[in-house]
Structures are given as structure tokens and as C-alpha cells.
Design a protein around this motif. Sequence first.
Motif, PDB file in Angstrom:
ATOM      1  N   ALA A 158       0.838  -1.195   0.000  1.00  0.00           N
ATOM      2  CA  ALA A 158       0.000   0.000   0.000  1.00  0.00           C
ATOM      3  C   ALA A 158       0.873   1.245   0.000  1.00  0.00           C
ATOM      4  CB  ALA A 158      -0.913  -0.010   1.218  1.00  0.00           C
ATOM      5  N   GLY A 159       0.502   2.224  -0.838  1.00  0.00           N
ATOM      6  CA  GLY A 159       1.285   3.451  -0.927  1.00  0.00           C
ATOM      7  C   GLY A 159       2.644   3.260  -1.563  1.00  0.00           C
ATOM      8  N   ASP A 160       2.787   2.199  -2.387  1.00  0.00           N
ATOM      9  CA  ASP A 160       4.060   1.884  -3.058  1.00  0.00           C
ATOM     10  C   ASP A 160       5.200   1.633  -2.073  1.00  0.00           C
ATOM     11  OD1 ASP A 160       3.028   2.024  -5.648  1.00  0.00           O
ATOM     12  OD2 ASP A 160       3.301   4.193  -5.723  1.00  0.00           O
ATOM     13  N   LYS A 161       4.856   1.167  -0.882  1.00  0.00           N
ATOM     14  CA  LYS A 161       5.867   0.841   0.128  1.00  0.00           C
ATOM     15  C   LYS A 161       6.643  -0.407  -0.292  1.00  0.00           C
ATOM     16  CE  LYS A 161       4.313  -1.303   3.672  1.00  0.00           C
ATOM     17  NZ  LYS A 161       3.565  -1.625   4.901  1.00  0.00           N
ATOM     18  N   PRO A 162       7.978  -0.369  -0.314  1.00  0.00           N
ATOM     19  CA  PRO A 162       8.741  -1.576  -0.640  1.00  0.00           C
ATOM     20  C   PRO A 162       8.476  -2.677   0.397  1.00  0.00           C
ATOM     21  CG  PRO A 162      10.121   0.379  -0.737  1.00  0.00           C
ATOM     22  CD  PRO A 162       8.844   0.807  -0.096  1.00  0.00           C
ATOM     23  N   LEU A 163       8.286  -3.885  -0.097  1.00  0.00           N
ATOM     24  CA  LEU A 163       8.032  -5.025   0.786  1.00  0.00           C
ATOM     25  C   LEU A 163       9.246  -5.940   0.820  1.00  0.00           C
ATOM     26  CD1 LEU A 163       4.367  -5.932  -0.300  1.00  0.00           C
ATOM     27  CD2 LEU A 163       5.094  -4.614   1.703  1.00  0.00           C
ATOM     28  N   PRO A 164       9.392  -6.732   1.885  1.00  0.00           N
ATOM     29  CA  PRO A 164      10.571  -7.601   2.015  1.00  0.00           C
ATOM     30  C   PRO A 164      10.435  -8.898   1.230  1.00  0.00           C
ATOM     31  CG  PRO A 164       9.186  -7.847   3.944  1.00  0.00           C
ATOM     32  CD  PRO A 164       8.537  -6.782   3.097  1.00  0.00           C
ATOM     33  N   LEU A 165       9.978  -8.796  -0.010  1.00  0.00           N
ATOM     34  CA  LEU A 165       9.859  -9.973  -0.855  1.00  0.00           C
ATOM     35  C   LEU A 165       9.818  -9.553  -2.313  1.00  0.00           C
ATOM     36  CD1 LEU A 165       6.215 -11.284  -1.126  1.00  0.00           C
ATOM     37  CD2 LEU A 165       6.723  -9.275   0.215  1.00  0.00           C
ATOM     38  N   ASP A 166      10.076 -10.534  -3.188  1.00  0.00           N
ATOM     39  CA  ASP A 166       9.868 -10.379  -4.616  1.00  0.00           C
ATOM     40  C   ASP A 166       8.691 -11.259  -5.009  1.00  0.00           C
ATOM     41  OD1 ASP A 166      12.040  -8.680  -4.798  1.00  0.00           O
ATOM     42  OD2 ASP A 166      13.438 -10.268  -5.358  1.00  0.00           O
ATOM     43  N   VAL A 167       8.150 -11.013  -6.189  1.00  0.00           N
ATOM     44  CA  VAL A 167       7.043 -11.842  -6.670  1.00  0.00           C
ATOM     45  C   VAL A 167       7.285 -12.236  -8.117  1.00  0.00           C
ATOM     46  CG1 VAL A 167       5.313 -10.926  -5.090  1.00  0.00           C
ATOM     47  CG2 VAL A 167       5.642  -9.837  -7.313  1.00  0.00           C
ATOM     48  N   ALA A 168       6.785 -13.413  -8.458  1.00  0.00           N
ATOM     49  CA  ALA A 168       6.687 -13.850  -9.851  1.00  0.00           C
ATOM     50  C   ALA A 168       5.199 -13.958 -10.154  1.00  0.00           C
ATOM     51  CB  ALA A 168       7.369 -15.198 -10.047  1.00  0.00           C
ATOM     52  N   GLU A 169       4.795 -13.436 -11.303  1.00  0.00           N
ATOM     53  CA  GLU A 169       3.383 -13.445 -11.675  1.00  0.00           C
ATOM     54  C   GLU A 169       3.222 -13.995 -13.083  1.00  0.00           C
ATOM     55  OE1 GLU A 169       1.730  -9.703  -9.063  1.00  0.00           O
ATOM     56  OE2 GLU A 169       3.057  -9.294 -10.757  1.00  0.00           O
ATOM     57  N   ILE A 170       2.217 -14.835 -13.247  1.00  0.00           N
ATOM     58  CA  ILE A 170       1.949 -15.500 -14.524  1.00  0.00           C
ATOM     59  C   ILE A 170       0.462 -15.381 -14.798  1.00  0.00           C
ATOM     60  CG2 ILE A 170       2.110 -17.662 -15.822  1.00  0.00           C
ATOM     61  CD1 ILE A 170       4.175 -18.545 -13.603  1.00  0.00           C
ATOM     62  N   VAL A 171       0.100 -14.879 -15.959  1.00  0.00           N
ATOM     63  CA  VAL A 171      -1.305 -14.796 -16.351  1.00  0.00           C
ATOM     64  C   VAL A 171      -1.450 -15.355 -17.753  1.00  0.00           C
ATOM     65  CG1 VAL A 171      -1.760 -12.798 -14.875  1.00  0.00           C
ATOM     66  CG2 VAL A 171      -1.101 -12.432 -17.260  1.00  0.00           C
ATOM     67  N   GLY A 172      -2.615 -15.951 -18.027  1.00  0.00           N
ATOM     68  CA  GLY A 172      -2.855 -16.491 -19.359  1.00  0.00           C
ATOM     69  C   GLY A 172      -3.904 -17.570 -19.323  1.00  0.00           C
ATOM     70  N   PRO A 173      -4.124 -18.240 -20.443  1.00  0.00           N
ATOM     71  CA  PRO A 173      -5.124 -19.316 -20.500  1.00  0.00           C
ATOM     72  C   PRO A 173      -4.876 -20.352 -19.416  1.00  0.00           C
ATOM     73  CG  PRO A 173      -4.316 -18.803 -22.702  1.00  0.00           C
ATOM     74  CD  PRO A 173      -3.449 -18.041 -21.741  1.00  0.00           C
ATOM     75  N   ASP A 174      -5.963 -20.834 -18.809  1.00  0.00           N
ATOM     76  CA  ASP A 174      -5.860 -21.805 -17.724  1.00  0.00           C
ATOM     77  C   ASP A 174      -5.554 -23.179 -18.295  1.00  0.00           C
ATOM     78  OD1 ASP A 174      -6.031 -22.753 -15.056  1.00  0.00           O
ATOM     79  OD2 ASP A 174      -8.057 -23.498 -15.475  1.00  0.00           O
ATOM     80  N   LEU A 175      -4.344 -23.666 -18.041  1.00  0.00           N
ATOM     81  CA  LEU A 175      -3.900 -24.956 -18.548  1.00  0.00           C
ATOM     82  C   LEU A 175      -3.400 -25.821 -17.393  1.00  0.00           C
ATOM     83  CD1 LEU A 175      -1.785 -23.670 -21.576  1.00  0.00           C
ATOM     84  CD2 LEU A 175      -4.114 -24.574 -21.669  1.00  0.00           C
ATOM     85  N   ALA A 176      -3.427 -27.120 -17.587  1.00  0.00           N
ATOM     86  CA  ALA A 176      -2.905 -28.039 -16.580  1.00  0.00           C
ATOM     87  C   ALA A 176      -1.417 -27.803 -16.379  1.00  0.00           C
ATOM     88  CB  ALA A 176      -3.146 -29.488 -17.023  1.00  0.00           C
ATOM     89  N   PHE A 177      -0.951 -28.036 -15.162  1.00  0.00           N
ATOM     90  CA  PHE A 177       0.466 -28.009 -14.797  1.00  0.00           C
ATOM     91  C   PHE A 177       1.067 -26.612 -14.714  1.00  0.00           C
ATOM     92  CE2 PHE A 177      -0.040 -32.308 -16.367  1.00  0.00           C
ATOM     93  CZ  PHE A 177       0.661 -33.063 -15.438  1.00  0.00           C
ATOM     94  N   LEU A 178       0.270 -25.545 -14.846  1.00  0.00           N
ATOM     95  CA  LEU A 178       0.852 -24.206 -14.798  1.00  0.00           C
ATOM     96  C   LEU A 178       1.525 -23.918 -13.459  1.00  0.00           C
ATOM     97  CD1 LEU A 178      -1.646 -21.802 -16.611  1.00  0.00           C
ATOM     98  CD2 LEU A 178       0.656 -22.462 -17.326  1.00  0.00           C
ATOM     99  N   VAL A 179       0.799 -24.166 -12.365  1.00  0.00           N
ATOM    100  CA  VAL A 179       1.365 -23.893 -11.046  1.00  0.00           C
ATOM    101  C   VAL A 179       2.535 -24.822 -10.772  1.00  0.00           C
ATOM    102  CG1 VAL A 179       0.925 -23.935  -8.571  1.00  0.00           C
ATOM    103  CG2 VAL A 179      -0.761 -22.935 -10.107  1.00  0.00           C
ATOM    104  N   ASP A 180       2.369 -26.108 -11.105  1.00  0.00           N
ATOM    105  CA  ASP A 180       3.442 -27.068 -10.852  1.00  0.00           C
ATOM    106  C   ASP A 180       4.713 -26.700 -11.601  1.00  0.00           C
ATOM    107  OD1 ASP A 180       1.734 -28.525  -9.269  1.00  0.00           O
ATOM    108  OD2 ASP A 180       1.139 -29.905 -10.854  1.00  0.00           O
TER     109      ASP A 180
END
Length: 222
Positions: free
Chosen positions: A88-110
Motif C-alpha cells: 500500500a502506498g508503493d511501500k517496498p516489501l521484504p519480498l519479490d514476486v513472480a506473476e503469470i497470467v494467461g489461459p488456464d492450462l494443466a500443470f501451470l502452477v506445478d
Amino acid sequence: MNRSNEQAFSKESFLAAVEKLTPTREGKPTLAALQSFLDQYQADAFIEDFVSLTTEDAASLALDLWEFDQDNQKEGRRVIRTRRATGAGDKPLPLDVAEIVGPDLAFLVDSAIAACQEAKVEVRAVLHPIVPGPAGKRSTIQIHLPRLDDALLAGLQKRLEEQQGRHQGGSKWIGTAGTSPFGAWGYNPEGVRIGQSESRHQRAVKVWDRREFRDFDDNVEL
């Protein structure tokens, strides 16, 4: 080790935090439009994984993921980004993130988890709302990671981009019946078993999709 099934925050407090932030966000989405997405995000947020985040920070991260998907709705493929997390408020957080968006297919999370493991990156939390899109269901995936140096973060981005779904056989990528360290029904002495109900070679050092639950009664039919 048993993991807690307790949510990191209540649905009411999470929705209130999101509602406070939406007027400042792109497109000013309504709670009604976000409802299903937010319900799934909150259900995936466990207290052990969010100890360093406030409810407002989690709400900001959720809206970041929603906006990332909205910006890529016309893409017929997965779109991936890795980044420094802000709250919130563009506060730096003590973590990084990876984000993936797209058609829902099997094995994406795995496959995403396997790419993190191959890069020797700890996975702290996985959020995976599934939302409607112009061409059908879409996966929105957010993986919380420790703070990484620039080289490791860039390397993880590359690995995630190279993981192109389910592969049959082969020696490098996640899939089935191969010798990759990640997947199902294959052989690797240091393998991570994913999406397989039983062990065939007794070689996997970790089972990613095993879940531990508290107070389970095996006399009750599910």
C-alpha cells in the motif's frame, strides 16, 4: 511438518482494504467485478505465508495481479513477470514476486514451482485465482519469493518463460515420463514429484503437491 489452514486475514478485512485502494487504481474496478478473484486470493493466503505483510499490503498485491491480467487479456499465451514487491502506498516489501497470467492450462502452477526449485529459490506463498476471460478461463498466479539479487531474479524470469506447460518425456522440463528433476512418472535420483498419486521409482526427494491437514477423520466418507 503440519501447516496451519488458518487464513492470514478475514474476508471482511481484506475486502475493506481492497475497497479503500480501488479508487487509486487503474480502471477503478468495483468490488462486484473483483469478488470471485478476491475470494480465491484470500482463500489461498495462509497466516504462515503472510506474517510480514499487512492486510493492506496483501490487498495491494492482489490488485497488482488483477491489473496485470487485465492488461494482458488479449494475449493468447502466458505472460510472465518477476519484480520487486510493493505494498500500500508503493511501500517496498521484504519480498519479490513472480506473476503469470494467461489461459488456464494443466500443470501451470506445478511448472512454475518447479522453475523456482530449479533456480534454488524458496517459494513462500502461491496465490492462484482463476478468472473468466474473452476466450475462456484464465489463470492468474502470484508466487511470493524472498528478496533476490538482480541476477537471480532475471534468471528465474528466464526459467519461467522456458517452462512451456506439460512435456512428455525429455530430460529438462517438467512433465511426465522423462528424466527431468520435476514431474510425474519419470526417473531422476534427485527428483521432485508433482501431479502423481504414488511413487514408481521411490526416487523423489520431495512431493510438491502433498498437503497436510489438521484433525482429519479417516472414518468419515468424503
